[in-house]
Scaffold this motif. Structure first.
Motif, PDB file in Angstrom:
ATOM      1  N   ASN A 161       0.905  -1.136  -0.038  1.00 48.35           N
ATOM      2  CA  ASN A 161      -0.013   0.076   0.025  1.00 48.35           C
ATOM      3  C   ASN A 161       0.806   1.178  -0.008  1.00 48.35           C
ATOM      4  O   ASN A 161       0.447   2.189   0.052  1.00 48.35           O
ATOM      5  N   TYR A 162       2.061   1.061  -0.223  1.00 46.30           N
ATOM      6  CA  TYR A 162       2.964   2.201  -0.479  1.00 46.30           C
ATOM      7  C   TYR A 162       3.997   2.145  -1.545  1.00 46.30           C
ATOM      8  O   TYR A 162       5.223   2.328  -1.524  1.00 46.30           O
ATOM      9  N   LYS A 163       3.542   1.625  -2.617  1.00 43.27           N
ATOM     10  CA  LYS A 163       4.131   1.442  -3.869  1.00 43.27           C
ATOM     11  C   LYS A 163       4.969   2.752  -4.301  1.00 43.27           C
ATOM     12  O   LYS A 163       5.920   2.932  -4.823  1.00 43.27           O
ATOM     13  N   GLN A 164       4.058   4.167  -3.714  1.00 43.75           N
ATOM     14  CA  GLN A 164       4.789   5.335  -4.280  1.00 43.75           C
ATOM     15  C   GLN A 164       6.164   5.638  -3.705  1.00 43.75           C
ATOM     16  O   GLN A 164       6.854   6.453  -4.425  1.00 43.75           O
ATOM     17  N   SER A 165       6.305   4.935  -2.768  1.00 39.33           N
ATOM     18  CA  SER A 165       7.687   5.062  -1.974  1.00 39.33           C
ATOM     19  C   SER A 165       8.809   4.556  -3.057  1.00 39.33           C
ATOM     20  O   SER A 165      10.019   4.939  -2.860  1.00 39.33           O
ATOM     21  N   ALA A 166       8.489   3.743  -4.061  1.00 40.30           N
ATOM     22  CA  ALA A 166       9.504   3.397  -4.929  1.00 40.30           C
ATOM     23  C   ALA A 166       9.775   4.279  -6.162  1.00 40.30           C
ATOM     24  O   ALA A 166      10.526   3.984  -7.115  1.00 40.30           O
ATOM     25  N   VAL A 167       9.224   5.453  -6.069  1.00 36.50           N
ATOM     26  CA  VAL A 167       9.097   6.361  -7.262  1.00 36.50           C
ATOM     27  C   VAL A 167      10.633   6.607  -7.655  1.00 36.50           C
ATOM     28  O   VAL A 167      10.975   6.882  -8.874  1.00 36.50           O
ATOM     29  N   ILE A 168      11.618   7.032  -6.748  1.00 36.42           N
ATOM     30  CA  ILE A 168      12.816   7.610  -7.171  1.00 36.42           C
ATOM     31  C   ILE A 168      13.678   6.393  -7.767  1.00 36.42           C
ATOM     32  O   ILE A 168      14.263   6.346  -8.837  1.00 36.42           O
ATOM     33  N   PRO A 169      13.887   5.040  -7.157  1.00 38.39           N
ATOM     34  CA  PRO A 169      14.378   3.804  -7.788  1.00 38.39           C
ATOM     35  C   PRO A 169      13.810   3.537  -9.041  1.00 38.39           C
ATOM     36  O   PRO A 169      14.615   3.228 -10.158  1.00 38.39           O
ATOM     37  N   LEU A 170      12.648   3.914  -9.289  1.00 39.09           N
ATOM     38  CA  LEU A 170      11.989   3.494 -10.553  1.00 39.09           C
ATOM     39  C   LEU A 170      12.357   4.602 -11.547  1.00 39.09           C
ATOM     40  O   LEU A 170      12.576   3.951 -12.771  1.00 39.09           O
ATOM     41  N   LEU A 171      12.230   5.767 -11.155  1.00 43.26           N
ATOM     42  CA  LEU A 171      12.672   6.779 -12.197  1.00 43.26           C
ATOM     43  C   LEU A 171      14.197   6.454 -12.524  1.00 43.26           C
ATOM     44  O   LEU A 171      14.434   6.917 -13.717  1.00 43.26           O
TER      45      LEU A 171
ATOM     46  N   ALA B 272       7.922   8.487 -19.936  1.00 46.88           N
ATOM     47  CA  ALA B 272       8.562   7.436 -19.100  1.00 46.88           C
ATOM     48  C   ALA B 272       8.252   7.655 -17.674  1.00 46.88           C
ATOM     49  O   ALA B 272       7.768   6.745 -16.975  1.00 46.88           O
ATOM     50  N   MET B 273       7.822   8.827 -17.415  1.00 44.13           N
ATOM     51  CA  MET B 273       7.427   9.424 -15.992  1.00 44.13           C
ATOM     52  C   MET B 273       6.117   8.811 -16.135  1.00 44.13           C
ATOM     53  O   MET B 273       5.610   8.449 -14.903  1.00 44.13           O
ATOM     54  N   ASN B 274       5.062   8.928 -16.889  1.00 48.90           N
ATOM     55  CA  ASN B 274       3.811   8.305 -16.764  1.00 48.90           C
ATOM     56  C   ASN B 274       3.702   6.798 -16.732  1.00 48.90           C
ATOM     57  O   ASN B 274       3.038   6.292 -16.002  1.00 48.90           O
ATOM     58  N   ALA B 275       5.052   6.182 -17.571  1.00 48.09           N
ATOM     59  CA  ALA B 275       4.873   4.757 -17.201  1.00 48.09           C
ATOM     60  C   ALA B 275       5.268   4.370 -15.806  1.00 48.09           C
ATOM     61  O   ALA B 275       4.689   3.490 -15.158  1.00 48.09           O
ATOM     62  N   VAL B 276       6.036   5.300 -14.991  1.00 48.08           N
ATOM     63  CA  VAL B 276       6.323   5.085 -13.588  1.00 48.08           C
ATOM     64  C   VAL B 276       5.133   5.122 -12.946  1.00 48.08           C
ATOM     65  O   VAL B 276       4.746   4.538 -11.817  1.00 48.08           O
TER      66      VAL B 276
END
Length: 262
Positions: free
Chosen positions: A74-84, A99-103
């Motif tokens: 429930n905190y997938k958004q915490s992965a935003v930096i490593p995924l970017l 690419a940002m939209n895909a993330v």
């Protein structure tokens, strides 16, 4: 003093207006990026617009799953930096809006939440960079030790301005704030996107001189791997020239190892 400040603000606003009055090529990956990290805006261009298809490669989809496994579901958004970061590696060192939209889709948030992160951190490049992106530390210790001369040597040797890409697409030069190795100032970082995300490296080169950074560039051109870390042969890592003069033996243990008994 107020009049002087007013003139400065007016000049700055004129510069901003000039940016927005330029043709859409401003958003092109080949355009100079003088203000790209100062202004959080996006202008659609043929190579950077929301309609461009973009998705993680099959290998990176697996890496993305592994990254997400480090966070509560429930905190997938915490992965935003490593995924970017992963998306930037895959896309040759920069992040198109698609690419940002895909993330955003992967972490199930509104795209604006990803844009906020990508425009805040300067390590995310929103326009094209070279296969070897050279970053010169510009913080005070490195500046005192000659980082301006380091940058000038790189720009002159490559024939570009800051944040421009060489005609062969191989090199670009940018500035980065403190890299955390002040004892080895001045220093540069080389982000190597030449082998895609699978072979991506991010290496520090410390104690550099104007001559040495040119040597590093030439080694990269030849496909060689420059030795990372300090470039001063008289030093070992962060130690002083000539070796340590103190702390030569094993440190003495504390008087009482059983802290509960002290």
């Amino acid at each position: 003093m107020i009049a002087s400040t007013g003139r400065l603000v007016g000049r700055r606003l004129s510069e901003i207006r000039h940016i927005f009055r330029q043709s859409p090529i401003v958003g092109s990956s080949n355009a100079p990026r003088r203000f790209s990290t100062a202004l959080n805006y996006h202008i659609d261009s043929p190579d950077n617009n929301p309609d461009m298809p973009w998705e993680f490669s099959e290998a990176n989809k697996e890496r993305a799953k592994e990254i997400l496994s480090h966070y509560p579901s429930n905190y997938k958004q915490s992965a935003v930096i490593p995924l970017l970061d992963l998306a930037q590696q895959q896309h040759g060192g920069w992040l198109p809006v698609s690419a940002m939209n895909a993330v955003a889709k992967v972490i199930e948030v509104a795209p604006i939440r990803v844009y906020e992160v990508a425009t805040f951190y300067s390590m995310f490049n929103r326009t094209n960079v070279g296969k070897y992106h050279l970053l010169v530390c510009g913080t005070t210790p490195c500046m005192i030790r000659g980082s301006r001369g380091i940058e000038e040597a790189l720009l002159k040797h490559l024939g570009v301005k800051r944040n421009e890409v060489t005609k062969d697409g191989m090199f670009s030069v940018g500035e980065m704030e403190c890299m955390g190795c002040c004892v080895n100032a001045p220093m540069i970082t080389v982000a190597d996107y030449s082998k895609g995300s699978e072979g991506y490296t991010y290496n520090y080169y410390e104690d550099v001189t104007p001559e040495r950074v040119v040597d590093i560039v030439e080694m990269l051109k030849r496909g060689e791997t420059p030795p990372v870390g300090t470039q001063n042969k008289l030093r070992i890592r962060g130690g002083p020239e000539g070796g340590n003069t103190t702390l030569l033996g094993e440190p003495k243990p504390p008087q009482c190892r059983d802290l509960d008994a002290c």
